[in-house]
Scaffold this active site. Structure first.
Site, PDB file in Angstrom:
ATOM      1  N   TYR A 197      -2.343  -9.250  -4.400  1.00  0.00           N
ATOM      2  CA  TYR A 197      -2.349  -9.762  -3.019  1.00  0.00           C
ATOM      3  C   TYR A 197      -2.699 -11.250  -3.019  1.00  0.00           C
ATOM      4  O   TYR A 197      -3.860 -11.643  -2.892  1.00  0.00           O
ATOM      5  CB  TYR A 197      -3.318  -8.937  -2.164  1.00  0.00           C
ATOM      6  CG  TYR A 197      -2.789  -7.558  -1.880  1.00  0.00           C
ATOM      7  CD1 TYR A 197      -2.521  -6.665  -2.920  1.00  0.00           C
ATOM      8  CD2 TYR A 197      -2.516  -7.146  -0.582  1.00  0.00           C
ATOM      9  CE1 TYR A 197      -2.008  -5.409  -2.667  1.00  0.00           C
ATOM     10  CE2 TYR A 197      -2.008  -5.881  -0.321  1.00  0.00           C
ATOM     11  CZ  TYR A 197      -1.760  -5.024  -1.378  1.00  0.00           C
ATOM     12  OH  TYR A 197      -1.245  -3.780  -1.131  1.00  0.00           O
ATOM     13  N   LYS A 257      -0.999  -0.882 -15.950  1.00  0.00           N
ATOM     14  CA  LYS A 257       0.292  -1.217 -16.550  1.00  0.00           C
ATOM     15  C   LYS A 257       0.003  -2.175 -17.708  1.00  0.00           C
ATOM     16  O   LYS A 257       0.578  -3.269 -17.824  1.00  0.00           O
ATOM     17  CB  LYS A 257       1.204  -1.851 -15.469  1.00  0.00           C
ATOM     18  CG  LYS A 257       2.647  -2.088 -15.876  1.00  0.00           C
ATOM     19  CD  LYS A 257       3.518  -0.853 -15.832  1.00  0.00           C
ATOM     20  CE  LYS A 257       4.922  -1.178 -16.323  1.00  0.00           C
ATOM     21  NZ  LYS A 257       5.751   0.029 -16.523  1.00  0.00           N
ATOM     22  N   ASP A 285       3.765   3.842 -13.422  1.00  0.00           N
ATOM     23  CA  ASP A 285       5.056   4.475 -13.097  1.00  0.00           C
ATOM     24  C   ASP A 285       5.039   5.959 -13.473  1.00  0.00           C
ATOM     25  O   ASP A 285       5.499   6.816 -12.710  1.00  0.00           O
ATOM     26  CB  ASP A 285       6.236   3.732 -13.743  1.00  0.00           C
ATOM     27  CG  ASP A 285       5.948   3.251 -15.156  1.00  0.00           C
ATOM     28  OD1 ASP A 285       4.768   3.031 -15.481  1.00  0.00           O
ATOM     29  OD2 ASP A 285       6.892   3.094 -15.946  1.00  0.00           O
ATOM     30  N   ASP A 300       0.062   6.007  -0.380  1.00  0.00           N
ATOM     31  CA  ASP A 300       1.120   6.425   0.557  1.00  0.00           C
ATOM     32  C   ASP A 300       1.855   7.648   0.010  1.00  0.00           C
ATOM     33  O   ASP A 300       2.170   8.581   0.745  1.00  0.00           O
ATOM     34  CB  ASP A 300       2.147   5.304   0.779  1.00  0.00           C
ATOM     35  CG  ASP A 300       1.778   4.403   1.959  1.00  0.00           C
ATOM     36  OD1 ASP A 300       0.566   4.263   2.225  1.00  0.00           O
ATOM     37  OD2 ASP A 300       2.688   3.847   2.602  1.00  0.00           O
TER      38      ASP A 300
END
Ligand code: ATP
Length: 349
Positions: free
Chosen positions: A130, A183, A216, A244
């Site tokens: 962000y 990641k 992922d 989400d």
């Protein structure tokens, strides 16, 4: 106990009204000495004050005992110099609301997965991808030439360590498993630092198991084996996306409660956004914000019995078949206001 209530944009005013109906019922039933003050933020404040975040708001929030913050439609805001301030980002950074706690669980008759799921995502929210909150001065997103855009991702040892500690503390009271999402195969340095700190903190919690999963693969595993997970620890963007996914798997994004918890202040803010597509139509699901209120009462005031009563009223309403449109896809459905009334009535008994 004084709460600051900021309804925000889109469906914010409707879901906040429904939540206040529940808060008033809880306050009367349990004789809570609870008052609240409502103020404008977002597009309403832009019209009246020329800015989405009026002067003095931050001071007000820091003096409150807790905050209910509605969703904010940042995509519609003008640039900062014309009054478009990302209130969520400013609150998170300036009030140091670093831990975003996002539970997701399946309930009978709801949910899009076969397994029963009951997990909590613990998401860092003051840095990461962000870029708008990553610079002391200047903008974290910039264009050196008209066809090249860059943004700065920030990962700090301090932020990783304290969010990891929150996750392990929570897991130690639950099923004793922390899944750290990363990641590090690509971001060897930044996600590498994050993993180093997570492992360090894990060493302090011998009874809690740590597993590490690449983000992922995590998305796929969450769909395939949602019942496996307990506490999922993530940096800002990975946590936002996975929460989400988890909340939609549990039935709907509209069900998902969440708090932004600092060491001093806690802010209830549902997981979803401002949903401009359904704003003003009495279609929104207020249960995400009502569940966030329950989390705030538990977190800031140790009102566990009262929070349990709100959670039970939500559960009873859903078990009785009360469904806003997002839960069944089509009308006829219970409206936002009526959903708030039904939950409130169950609390009042
Ligand atoms: P924003 O830009 O503020 O994030 P958005 O519409 O892009 O808004 P969300 O608000 O998270 O993102 O909404 C995604 C989808 O989920 C939309 O179709 C929206 O109508 C639906 N949705 C989100 N929250 C709710 C809710 N509380 N009740 C019903 N539907 C919802």
């Amino acid at each position: 106990m004084k709460l600051l209530v900021l309804p925000g944009d889109g469906i914010g005013p409707e879901i906040t009204d429904a939540t206040l109906t529940v808060l008033k019922a809880a306050s009367e039933t349990f004789k809570l000495n609870l008052s609240f003050e409502q103020q404008q933020v977002g597009l309403a404040a832009l019209k009246t004050h020329g800015t989405t975040m009026p002067d003095g708001l931050l001071g007000h929030a820091s003096e409150a005992d807790g905050v209910i913050l509605g969703p904010l439609d940042q995509l519609s805001y003008p640039p900062r110099e014309k009054g478009g301030i990302n209130v969520s980002a400013v609150f998170r950074v300036k009030l140091d609301l670093y831990a975003n706690i996002r539970p997701a669980r399946t309930r009978p008759g709801l949910g899009k997965v076969k397994d029963a799921m009951d997990l909590v995502i613990v998401r860092e929210c003051t840095e990461g991808f962000y870029a708008d909150r990553n610079m002391h001065q200047g903008n974290g997103e910039f264009m050196p030439t008209p066809d090249v855009a860059l943004s700065i991702r920030k990962i700090t040892a301090q932020a990783c360590e304290r969010i990891a500690r929150r996750a392990f503390e929570l897991a130690s009271k639950r099923k004793k498993l922390v899944t750290a999402v990363h990641k590090a195969n690509v971001f060897r340095v930044s996600d590498g630092l994050y993993l180093d700190k997570v492992r360090e903190v894990a060493g302090e919690f011998r009874g809690v198991k740590l597993e590490e999963v690449i983000v992922d693969a995590m998305a796929a595993r969450l769909v395939r084996h949602p019942g496996h997970f307990d506490v999922i620890l993530a940096t800002n963007m990975y946590g936002d996306i996975l929460s989400d996914l988890a909340s939609e798997l549990s039935g709907s994004l509209g069900l998902a409660g969440s708090v932004l918890a600092g060491d001093a202040l806690c802010c209830a803010q549902a997981q979803h956004g401002s949903a401009p597509d359904i704003a003003g139509q009495d279609k929104a699901n207020p249960l995400g914000t009502i569940a966030s209120l329950s989390m705030l009462l538990r977190h800031s005031f140790a009102l566990d019995g009262e929070a349990d009563a709100i959670d039970a009223a939500i559960g009873d309403s859903l078990a009785a078949g009360d469904r806003t449109a997002d839960l069944i896809g089509t009308a006829p459905a219970v409206g936002c206001r009526e959903m708030g009334r039904r939950v409130a009535a169950r609390i009042a008994g």
